[in-house]
Design a protein around this motif. Sequence first.
Motif, PDB file in Angstrom:
ATOM      1  N   LEU A   1       0.766  -1.571  -0.037  1.00 47.12           N
ATOM      2  CA  LEU A   1       0.358   0.128  -0.301  1.00 47.12           C
ATOM      3  C   LEU A   1       1.386   1.322   0.082  1.00 47.12           C
ATOM      4  CD1 LEU A   1      -2.866  -0.258   2.866  1.00 47.12           C
ATOM      5  CD2 LEU A   1      -2.479  -1.075   0.022  1.00 47.12           C
ATOM      6  N   ARG A   2       1.614   0.970   1.216  1.00 51.92           N
ATOM      7  CA  ARG A   2       2.784   2.366   0.465  1.00 51.92           C
ATOM      8  C   ARG A   2       3.584   2.073  -0.319  1.00 51.92           C
ATOM      9  NH1 ARG A   2       8.136   1.103   3.649  1.00 51.92           N
ATOM     10  NH2 ARG A   2       7.834  -0.125   1.580  1.00 51.92           N
ATOM     11  N   ASP A   3       4.374   1.272  -1.220  1.00 52.76           N
ATOM     12  CA  ASP A   3       4.437   1.568  -2.455  1.00 52.76           C
ATOM     13  C   ASP A   3       3.892   1.863  -3.660  1.00 52.76           C
ATOM     14  OD1 ASP A   3       6.341   1.130  -1.335  1.00 52.76           O
ATOM     15  OD2 ASP A   3       6.750  -1.618  -2.285  1.00 52.76           O
ATOM     16  N   ALA A   4       2.322   1.576  -3.593  1.00 55.24           N
ATOM     17  CA  ALA A   4       1.567   2.482  -4.326  1.00 55.24           C
ATOM     18  C   ALA A   4       0.717   3.616  -3.562  1.00 55.24           C
ATOM     19  CB  ALA A   4      -0.271   1.090  -3.690  1.00 55.24           C
ATOM     20  N   GLY A   5       1.351   4.223  -3.023  1.00 54.48           N
ATOM     21  CA  GLY A   5       0.895   5.525  -2.188  1.00 54.48           C
ATOM     22  C   GLY A   5      -0.108   5.561  -1.460  1.00 54.48           C
ATOM     23  N   LEU A   6      -0.976   4.567  -1.102  1.00 52.89           N
ATOM     24  CA  LEU A   6      -1.400   4.840  -0.789  1.00 52.89           C
ATOM     25  C   LEU A   6      -2.161   4.760   0.665  1.00 52.89           C
ATOM     26  CD1 LEU A   6      -3.579   1.528  -2.697  1.00 52.89           C
ATOM     27  CD2 LEU A   6      -4.081   3.940  -2.540  1.00 52.89           C
ATOM     28  N   VAL A   7      -0.680   4.785   1.307  1.00 47.09           N
ATOM     29  CA  VAL A   7      -0.112   5.212   2.736  1.00 47.09           C
ATOM     30  C   VAL A   7       0.601   5.590   2.678  1.00 47.09           C
ATOM     31  CG1 VAL A   7      -2.289   3.031   3.705  1.00 47.09           C
ATOM     32  CG2 VAL A   7       0.240   2.581   3.438  1.00 47.09           C
ATOM     33  N   HIS A   8       0.930   6.919   3.878  1.00 53.81           N
ATOM     34  CA  HIS A   8       1.878   7.371   4.005  1.00 53.81           C
ATOM     35  C   HIS A   8       2.609   6.568   5.129  1.00 53.81           C
ATOM     36  CE1 HIS A   8       0.646  10.787   1.207  1.00 53.81           C
ATOM     37  NE2 HIS A   8       1.308   9.654   0.393  1.00 53.81           N
ATOM     38  N   GLU A   9       3.866   6.893   5.567  1.00 50.28           N
ATOM     39  CA  GLU A   9       5.076   6.672   6.654  1.00 50.28           C
ATOM     40  C   GLU A   9       4.966   8.190   7.061  1.00 50.28           C
ATOM     41  OE1 GLU A   9       6.948   2.470   5.558  1.00 50.28           O
ATOM     42  OE2 GLU A   9       8.475   4.055   5.260  1.00 50.28           O
ATOM     43  N   VAL A  10       5.041   8.105   8.578  1.00 48.59           N
ATOM     44  CA  VAL A  10       5.396   9.341   9.010  1.00 48.59           C
ATOM     45  C   VAL A  10       6.941   8.939  10.048  1.00 48.59           C
ATOM     46  CG1 VAL A  10       4.899  10.777  10.848  1.00 48.59           C
ATOM     47  CG2 VAL A  10       3.209   9.801   9.565  1.00 48.59           C
ATOM     48  N   TYR A  11       7.423   8.929  10.622  1.00 47.83           N
ATOM     49  CA  TYR A  11       8.457   9.164  11.804  1.00 47.83           C
ATOM     50  C   TYR A  11       8.810   9.577  12.500  1.00 47.83           C
ATOM     51  CZ  TYR A  11      10.208   5.295   8.203  1.00 47.83           C
ATOM     52  OH  TYR A  11       9.827   3.813   7.507  1.00 47.83           O
ATOM     53  N   LEU A  12       8.693   9.633  13.787  1.00 50.53           N
ATOM     54  CA  LEU A  12       9.167  10.736  14.823  1.00 50.53           C
ATOM     55  C   LEU A  12      10.652  10.283  15.064  1.00 50.53           C
ATOM     56  CD1 LEU A  12       5.765  10.712  16.800  1.00 50.53           C
ATOM     57  CD2 LEU A  12       6.542  12.389  15.008  1.00 50.53           C
ATOM     58  N   ASP A  13      10.870  10.648  16.673  1.00 49.82           N
ATOM     59  CA  ASP A  13      12.602  10.268  16.663  1.00 49.82           C
ATOM     60  C   ASP A  13      12.386   9.101  17.314  1.00 49.82           C
ATOM     61  OD1 ASP A  13      12.591  13.241  16.902  1.00 49.82           O
ATOM     62  OD2 ASP A  13      12.415  13.066  19.305  1.00 49.82           O
ATOM     63  N   ASP A  14      11.798   8.116  17.468  1.00 53.64           N
ATOM     64  CA  ASP A  14      11.832   6.615  17.867  1.00 53.64           C
ATOM     65  C   ASP A  14      11.849   6.054  16.272  1.00 53.64           C
ATOM     66  OD1 ASP A  14       9.429   6.451  16.591  1.00 53.64           O
ATOM     67  OD2 ASP A  14       8.387   5.858  18.324  1.00 53.64           O
TER      68      ASP A  14
END
Length: 141
Positions: A64-77
């Motif tokens: 789903l991420r590769d298809a652009g249907l979900v995004h990843e969000v990264y914080l400090d951890d």
Amino acid sequence: MNIRTQIEERVRAVGLKLTPQRYAILDFLVRSREHPTADKISLALNRRFPRASRATIYNTLNALRDAGLVHEVYLDDAVARFDANLDRHHHFVCRVCDKLEDVPFEEVGELPARKLERGHRVENYEIVMRGVCAACQRREK
Ligand SMILES: [Zn+2]
Ligand SMILES: [Zn+2]
């Protein structure tokens, strides 16, 4: 538009097949708005679909991420949190309860620097704002 139609249209638009796993994950993410980690998604979906293995859920999330249907969000951890909100937006994270919330793009506005001094061209950015959420402020009083 109801959630099912919305999900069906998004998935069709990128040319993916809508498998039950893909649907379950997207449905969960669209409703939750909490930016859950893969582990949390896995736990929540396992209650509903006991046969969905962790590996299946991880693979589905990556697809789903590769298809652009979900995004990843990264914080400090550095643990990926997943987001099905595809509108351009920023994030607010509460340092007391760790909640990560969407902030509509219009609430911040465009940043003035479209080109950096060293000549780098900025194409996209998202801001992570940190502080104390309204609910935690009420609890502090
Ligand atoms: Zn809070
Ligand atoms: Zn978000």
